[in-house]
Design an enzyme around this catalytic site. Structure first.
Site, PDB file in Angstrom:
ATOM      1  N   ASP A  69     -13.460  -6.518   4.811  1.00  0.00           N
ATOM      2  CA  ASP A  69     -12.040  -6.883   4.788  1.00  0.00           C
ATOM      3  C   ASP A  69     -11.415  -6.463   6.110  1.00  0.00           C
ATOM      4  O   ASP A  69     -11.810  -5.457   6.708  1.00  0.00           O
ATOM      5  CB  ASP A  69     -11.313  -6.278   3.586  1.00  0.00           C
ATOM      6  CG  ASP A  69     -11.186  -4.772   3.642  1.00  0.00           C
ATOM      7  OD1 ASP A  69     -10.258  -4.269   4.300  1.00  0.00           O
ATOM      8  OD2 ASP A  69     -12.022  -4.088   3.014  1.00  0.00           O
ATOM      9  N   ASP A 158      -3.182  -5.389  -3.078  1.00  0.00           N
ATOM     10  CA  ASP A 158      -3.555  -4.062  -2.605  1.00  0.00           C
ATOM     11  C   ASP A 158      -2.454  -3.094  -3.010  1.00  0.00           C
ATOM     12  O   ASP A 158      -1.352  -3.116  -2.468  1.00  0.00           O
ATOM     13  CB  ASP A 158      -3.712  -4.107  -1.077  1.00  0.00           C
ATOM     14  CG  ASP A 158      -4.066  -2.753  -0.466  1.00  0.00           C
ATOM     15  OD1 ASP A 158      -4.105  -1.750  -1.202  1.00  0.00           O
ATOM     16  OD2 ASP A 158      -4.293  -2.710   0.759  1.00  0.00           O
ATOM     17  N   GLU A 160      -1.832   0.927  -3.491  1.00  0.00           N
ATOM     18  CA  GLU A 160      -2.434   2.216  -3.183  1.00  0.00           C
ATOM     19  C   GLU A 160      -1.370   3.185  -2.684  1.00  0.00           C
ATOM     20  O   GLU A 160      -0.177   2.916  -2.765  1.00  0.00           O
ATOM     21  CB  GLU A 160      -3.533   2.041  -2.137  1.00  0.00           C
ATOM     22  CG  GLU A 160      -3.044   1.406  -0.835  1.00  0.00           C
ATOM     23  CD  GLU A 160      -4.135   1.316   0.221  1.00  0.00           C
ATOM     24  OE1 GLU A 160      -4.473   2.375   0.792  1.00  0.00           O
ATOM     25  OE2 GLU A 160      -4.652   0.201   0.474  1.00  0.00           O
TER      26      GLU A 160
END
Length: 270
Positions: A69, A158, A160
């Site tokens: 990624d 994503d 986090e």
């Protein structure tokens, strides 16, 4: 008389400037949350909070399909070289919040596809800045789509540690789960796919808790820089992709798909 008026006017303007210039400088030195966006990428905060093996030292996991990624931090990627090194899929950062678009997105997203890889896009969530629906719309409008061509992975979220402030973005566990659900529902309504979720088990436990409602519909992209993915968040019996290192033979982060090449194509087909 005219000279006195000019002197008075200049004195007044000088006093005004003396007051307003420092205020403008102060504003410029403290940019808003949106103006700071762009720092986050998959795993950008993981090592600082969870540590892990030294960068580039985790062996390539046995089995599965190797991938990577990237974000703007990798610049223009040499995709044919990454293909020759063994990468068969790539996930590219498209957006963050509702104000940041990856300036390298076209080169990375299309370049990986042209090299023969299965590709996908992800959104770096900033739940404190706007709703899940607003960020999902921004993501889809700026590259976070999907098509059933067998070469495009589901859109990915994503979620986090916060690179700009409090770990859980100031949200309670219930509010965070609601935010993720809002994002997911909007992505599904617009693309026909539930997003993959990128996270770490430790962050999920702290900020979402034991909520197991996402495991049935959302493929898990787990992050852990170690020799094994370790325990998974509540709701998932298995991971789909594992980000096992943030340096290695491919540009960007090192990943492995938990299955065969045929299963990876099936995930891309939907």
């Amino acid at each position: 008389m005219r000279i006195r008026r000019c002197i008075t006017l200049l004195s007044t303007l000088g006093a005004a400037l003396a007051v307003t210039v420092p205020a403008a400088a102060s504003t410029a030195s403290a940019p808003s949350d949106d103006r700071r966006h762009g720092l986050g990428h998959a795993g950008s905060t993981l090592r600082a909070h969870e540590g892990g093996a030294a960068p580039g030292t985790v062996p390539q996991p046995r089995g599965g399909v190797a991938g990577m990624d990237v974000s703007s931090h990798q610049g223009n990627v040499n995709w044919p070289a990454a293909w020759r090194a063994g990468a068969r899929f790539a996930i590219v950062k498209a957006t963050e919040g509702t104000s940041y678009r990856n300036p390298r997105y076209g080169q990375q997203y299309n370049g990986s596809y042209n090299a023969g890889m299965i590709r996908g896009a992800y959104h770096f969530a900033i739940p404190s800045s706007s709703s899940g629906a607003a960020q999902a719309d921004y993501f889809v409008d700026n590259g976070g789509g999907w098509k059933a061509d067998g070469r495009t992975l589901p859109p990915a979220l994503d979620i986090e540690y916060n690179p700009y402030g409090s770990i859980c973005y100031g949200l309670s566990r219930a509010a965070m789960a609601a935010w993720i659900d809002d994002f997911s529902r909007t992505v599904h309504a617009r693309t026909g796919r539930h997003p993959m979720i990128y996270t770490s088990t430790n962050w999920w436990k702290q900020c979402v808790g034991d909520n197991a409602s996402f495991g049935m519909k959302h493929p898990l992209w787990i992050a852990r820089y170690s020799s094994a993915p370790g325990p998974l968040p509540a709701g998932w019996a298995a991971h789909t992709i594992w980000q096992y290192d943030d340096a290695g033979r491919f540009p960007g982060d090192q990943n492995v798909f938990n299955g065969s090449a045929a299963q990876l194509r099936k995930l891309a087909t939907g």
